[in-house]
Design a protein around this motif. Structure first.
Motif, PDB file in Angstrom:
ATOM      1  N   GLN A   1       0.724  -0.963   0.158  1.00  0.00           N
ATOM      2  CA  GLN A   1       0.090  -0.061   0.228  1.00  0.00           C
ATOM      3  C   GLN A   1       1.035   1.044  -0.118  1.00  0.00           C
ATOM      4  O   GLN A   1       1.717   1.165   1.281  1.00  0.00           O
ATOM      5  CB  GLN A   1      -0.526  -0.102   1.167  1.00  0.00           C
ATOM      6  CG  GLN A   1      -1.753   1.397   0.957  1.00  0.00           C
ATOM      7  CD  GLN A   1      -3.009   1.441   2.432  1.00  0.00           C
ATOM      8  OE1 GLN A   1      -3.635   1.343   2.379  1.00  0.00           O
ATOM      9  NE2 GLN A   1      -1.842   1.227   3.911  1.00  0.00           N
TER      10      GLN A   1
ATOM     11  N   ARG B   1      -7.004   6.843  -5.606  1.00  0.00           N
ATOM     12  CA  ARG B   1      -7.486   5.173  -4.863  1.00  0.00           C
ATOM     13  C   ARG B   1      -6.869   4.214  -5.886  1.00  0.00           C
ATOM     14  O   ARG B   1      -8.418   5.081  -6.827  1.00  0.00           O
ATOM     15  CB  ARG B   1      -7.937   5.070  -3.873  1.00  0.00           C
ATOM     16  CG  ARG B   1      -7.246   3.327  -3.447  1.00  0.00           C
ATOM     17  CD  ARG B   1      -8.133   2.085  -2.562  1.00  0.00           C
ATOM     18  NE  ARG B   1      -9.839   2.468  -2.683  1.00  0.00           N
ATOM     19  CZ  ARG B   1     -10.559   2.938  -1.117  1.00  0.00           C
ATOM     20  NH1 ARG B   1     -10.322   2.728   0.382  1.00  0.00           N
ATOM     21  NH2 ARG B   1     -11.964   3.544  -1.485  1.00  0.00           N
TER      22      ARG B   1
ATOM     23  N   GLN C   1      -6.140   0.742  -7.235  1.00  0.00           N
ATOM     24  CA  GLN C   1      -5.823  -0.711  -7.600  1.00  0.00           C
ATOM     25  C   GLN C   1      -4.689  -1.134  -8.660  1.00  0.00           C
ATOM     26  O   GLN C   1      -5.325  -1.127  -9.467  1.00  0.00           O
ATOM     27  CB  GLN C   1      -7.140  -1.962  -7.607  1.00  0.00           C
ATOM     28  CG  GLN C   1      -6.591  -3.084  -7.149  1.00  0.00           C
ATOM     29  CD  GLN C   1      -6.160  -3.293  -6.177  1.00  0.00           C
ATOM     30  OE1 GLN C   1      -7.056  -2.563  -4.670  1.00  0.00           O
ATOM     31  NE2 GLN C   1      -4.966  -4.266  -5.376  1.00  0.00           N
TER      32      GLN C   1
ATOM     33  N   THR D   1      -2.219  -0.807  -3.875  1.00  0.00           N
ATOM     34  CA  THR D   1      -2.691   0.195  -3.854  1.00  0.00           C
ATOM     35  C   THR D   1      -2.176   0.965  -3.425  1.00  0.00           C
ATOM     36  O   THR D   1      -1.170   1.077  -2.420  1.00  0.00           O
ATOM     37  CB  THR D   1      -3.929   0.412  -2.592  1.00  0.00           C
ATOM     38  OG1 THR D   1      -4.452  -1.337  -2.351  1.00  0.00           O
ATOM     39  CG2 THR D   1      -5.001   1.464  -3.170  1.00  0.00           C
TER      40      THR D   1
ATOM     41  N   TRP E   1      -2.289   5.412  -3.687  1.00  0.00           N
ATOM     42  CA  TRP E   1      -3.369   6.617  -3.204  1.00  0.00           C
ATOM     43  C   TRP E   1      -2.472   7.824  -3.650  1.00  0.00           C
ATOM     44  O   TRP E   1      -1.014   8.137  -3.508  1.00  0.00           O
ATOM     45  CB  TRP E   1      -3.408   6.486  -1.073  1.00  0.00           C
ATOM     46  CG  TRP E   1      -4.321   4.760  -0.691  1.00  0.00           C
ATOM     47  CD1 TRP E   1      -3.356   3.945  -1.259  1.00  0.00           C
ATOM     48  CD2 TRP E   1      -5.549   5.613  -0.638  1.00  0.00           C
ATOM     49  NE1 TRP E   1      -4.503   3.088  -0.478  1.00  0.00           N
ATOM     50  CE2 TRP E   1      -5.574   4.064   0.252  1.00  0.00           C
ATOM     51  CE3 TRP E   1      -6.091   6.711   0.013  1.00  0.00           C
ATOM     52  CZ2 TRP E   1      -6.759   4.157   1.220  1.00  0.00           C
ATOM     53  CZ3 TRP E   1      -7.667   6.398   0.668  1.00  0.00           C
ATOM     54  CH2 TRP E   1      -7.573   4.781   1.253  1.00  0.00           C
TER      55      TRP E   1
END
Length: 640
Positions: free
Chosen positions: A470, A554, A556, A561, A563
């Motif tokens: 992330q 955000r 994928q 992920t 952001w």
């Protein structure tokens, strides 16, 4: 490690020899086991060129050895003696305004001056020859707080040599520096100068390269002294890092050249911000050390200084600050200095033995901390637990300092500290990492205002996301390349495709301005006109010209992920992204094998009940289910 180091800078040459015996007795009483000797003793050791007076230092080291105190012996090269400046006026530093400074303070030298480099190597060699086998010696300490910059003709000559090695030709330099702007094109190397004070704005790439150059030049000076010490000694060699916007040192690169990373840390706040800064500095030091043990070489014992006034540390605060560093990987807690000076420029700098002497609150707390540290020695080799990394790149910081930015409120360090503060408030420990580092072990990586980024670093971050990470990229990131040239086609440049957004315009906010978000949160300092090209909109701006426009997105990417956060968010908004909740105590965990040590620091006034099991190391008490940490208190619990 079988113990944690405790002590600090010891300057016996400031005192009559009659005081030395009391010093040794008090060090035993306080549990001191390591002192740094000789940092500012050049004039006492070499009162005239090539004439050495080591008798007093012999007696000091012998006395310390008899008292069971080990020595971190320093080379005194950060403060040349008056005779050196008289004989080598060319070595006195020149400011960016072209003013040559005079002798009268520390750091009055130019590291590019051959006379200085030769004298520095000479005193280092003399110390190595005399003390390499002294039984008190535990470590070597080169110089003090490398960071002095000079703009003299000698520095200019060295800078040109460095640029020739970096770029290979004036053609390449002209391209990198965008010298076609303002008719700055160079046709002769002799025309290339340091970024001295000029009519208006300096060239931003010239400014950045001068910072890069000084980091390399100072490292070369360090290596020269290190070589003299290493030729006669196998003991660890280090230097103490100092952190600040004025420091032209890439500490992450220097880490490979020191046997142990050592830092000096002096918070610039007196409120709870001092504790935030303590955690920040310790986490940064651990990152420079590659996760290995490091050492807090200096801190202030009795007072905080916000630049305006001294603020006495409340009872227990010195211990909490010291243990916060140890919790985050330091192999000890050292201070500047052992005994407060009677005179001189820093006579009011706090010390382990204050002006009031050993019959004082400060010294009683020093003794209590020294008594507690042996019970914590078992944590020395345990790794600090961190699942989150924040990117840190000093060249990005330098680039933003040297560039005329769209807003004077843009501040790289402040953006990184904001990100760190969100996790600190939630009791989550974070690592720092370089943009090109292997990030695969982290669940989350935060990228605050990474203005300057290379193609290689951008690709590495994309691979991290593809692999399941992330990534949270903050505003004003990916804007320029390592030559400080804007990446065209829309912001955020290097991260545009990864994030699935495109920004055409910046919308800086007033210094005290805020913008409302649709989630109910608030943004500060900065906003952007964001187009969500292939990203999902998570939060939007409310009101003003950006009403309804994306604020947080955000996307994928592979298994992970990415952001994008286009404003400086508050804690509540950050908590929603990272799934955080405020913690009533500062919490840090260290782990080795099947054992975990948890440090708890209560910076508030009321006691806090924390759920935990195990043994509290300082008291030795068994903990079953919960532990009361008193206001202003701390605890360390070993758990299976």
């Amino acid at each position: 490690m079988t113990r944690l180091w405790y002590g600090g800078d010891y300057n016996p040459d400031q005192w009559d020899e009659s005081v030395w015996k009391e010093d040794a007795d008090l060090m035993r009483q306080a549990g001191v086991n390591l002192v740094t000797v000789g940092v500012f003793s050049w004039s006492s050791l070499e009162p005239s060129p090539g004439v050495y007076e080591f008798g007093w230092l012999d007696r000091v080291l012998d006395r310390l050895y008899d008292a069971g105190v080990s020595v971190d012996l320093a080379t005194p090269t950060a403060s040349p003696p008056p005779w050196f400046s008289r004989l080598h006026p060319e070595a006195l530093p020149v400011t960016a305004d072209g003013v040559r400074l005079t002798h009268g303070s520390r750091d009055t030298y130019c590291a590019c001056a051959p006379g200085y480099r030769s004298a520095a190597v000479g005193i280092a060699r003399a110390l190595a020859e005399r003390y390499h086998d002294h039984p008190a010696l535990a470590m070597w300490h080169v110089h003090n707080e490398y960071g002095t910059t000079c703009y003299c003709s000698l520095a200019a000559e060295r800078f040109r040599s460095w640029l020739l090695e970096r770029y290979g030709s004036l053609e390449r330099l002209n391209a990198a520096w965008t010298t076609a702007f303002w008719s700055q094109g160079y046709s002769d190397w002799q025309d290339v100068q340091p970024p001295r004070r000029t009519q208006y704005l300096v060239n931003p790439t010239q400014y950045l390269d001068y910072r890069r150059f000084w980091s390399d030049e100072l490292l070369a000076a360090y290596r020269e002294q290190k070589a003299e010490l290493r030729a006669l000694s196998s003991l660890p060699i280090t230097t103490n890092y100092v952190f600040g916007g004025w420091v032209p040192v890439n500490h992450a690169q220097w880490a490979a050249e020191v046997d142990v990373v050592a830092i000096d840390h002096y918070p610039g706040r007196t409120d709870l911000g001092a504790e935030e800064q303590t955690a920040f500095g310790a986490d940064l030091a651990r990152s420079w050390a590659g996760g290995n043990p490091w050492l807090l070489m200096e801190q202030a014992a009795g007072a905080l200084n916000d630049g305006q006034r001294l603020h006495p540390k409340e009872p227990g605060r010195m211990a909490r600050n010291s243990l916060s560093h140890i919790a985050r990987g330091s192999t000890g807690s050292l201070f500047f200095q052992w005994r407060a000076s009677r005179g001189g420029a820093e006579m009011y700098h706090s010390a382990l033995v204050p002006h009031a002497g050993p019959s004082s609150r400060i010294f009683r707390e020093v003794v209590a901390l020294g008594a507690a540290l042996p019970s914590l020695a078992e944590v020395a080799d345990a790794a600090v637990v961190a699942d989150v990394a924040i990117l840190w790149d000093v060249e990005c910081w330098w680039a933003m300092q040297g560039t005329h930015l769209p807003s004077s409120s843009l501040d790289y360090l402040a953006a990184v500290q904001d990100a760190h503060r969100h996790f600190w408030r939630a009791g989550v420990t974070v690592d720092f990492a370089g943009p090109s580092a292997d990030l695969s072990s982290y669940q989350t990586v935060v990228v605050p205002s990474l203005y300057l980024v290379s193609d290689e670093a951008a690709a590495s971050l994309a691979a991290y996301v593809e692999g399941g990470g992330q990534l949270v990229v903050g505003y004003f990131s990916g804007i320029v390349d390592p030559d400080v040239q804007v990446r065209l086609g829309g912001y955020p440049g290097a991260f545009r495709e990864l994030l699935g957004v495109r920004v055409e315009e910046f919308h800086p906010l007033p210094a005290d301005g805020e913008v409302e978000l649709s989630s109910g949160g608030r943004g500060r300092l900065w906003s952007e006109d964001v187009e969500a090209v292939s990203a999902e909109v998570v939060d939007r701006y409310v009101g003003g010209v950006l009403d309804g426009k994306p604020a947080i997105t955000r996307r994928q990417v592979g298994e992970g992920t990415a952001w994008y956060v286009s404003t400086a968010i508050d804690f509540e908004t950050a908590a929603g992204i990272y799934d955080l909740s405020p913690s009533p105590v500062e919490t840090v965990r260290r782990r080795a094998g099947d054992t975990t040590w948890t440090f708890y620091f209560n910076h508030g006034d009321a006691q806090v009940d924390v759920p935990t099991d195990g043994v509290e190391l300082i008291s030795g008490a068994r903990v079953d289910g919960s532990l009361l940490v008193p206001g202003g208190g701390y605890a360390v619990v070993r758990s299976p």
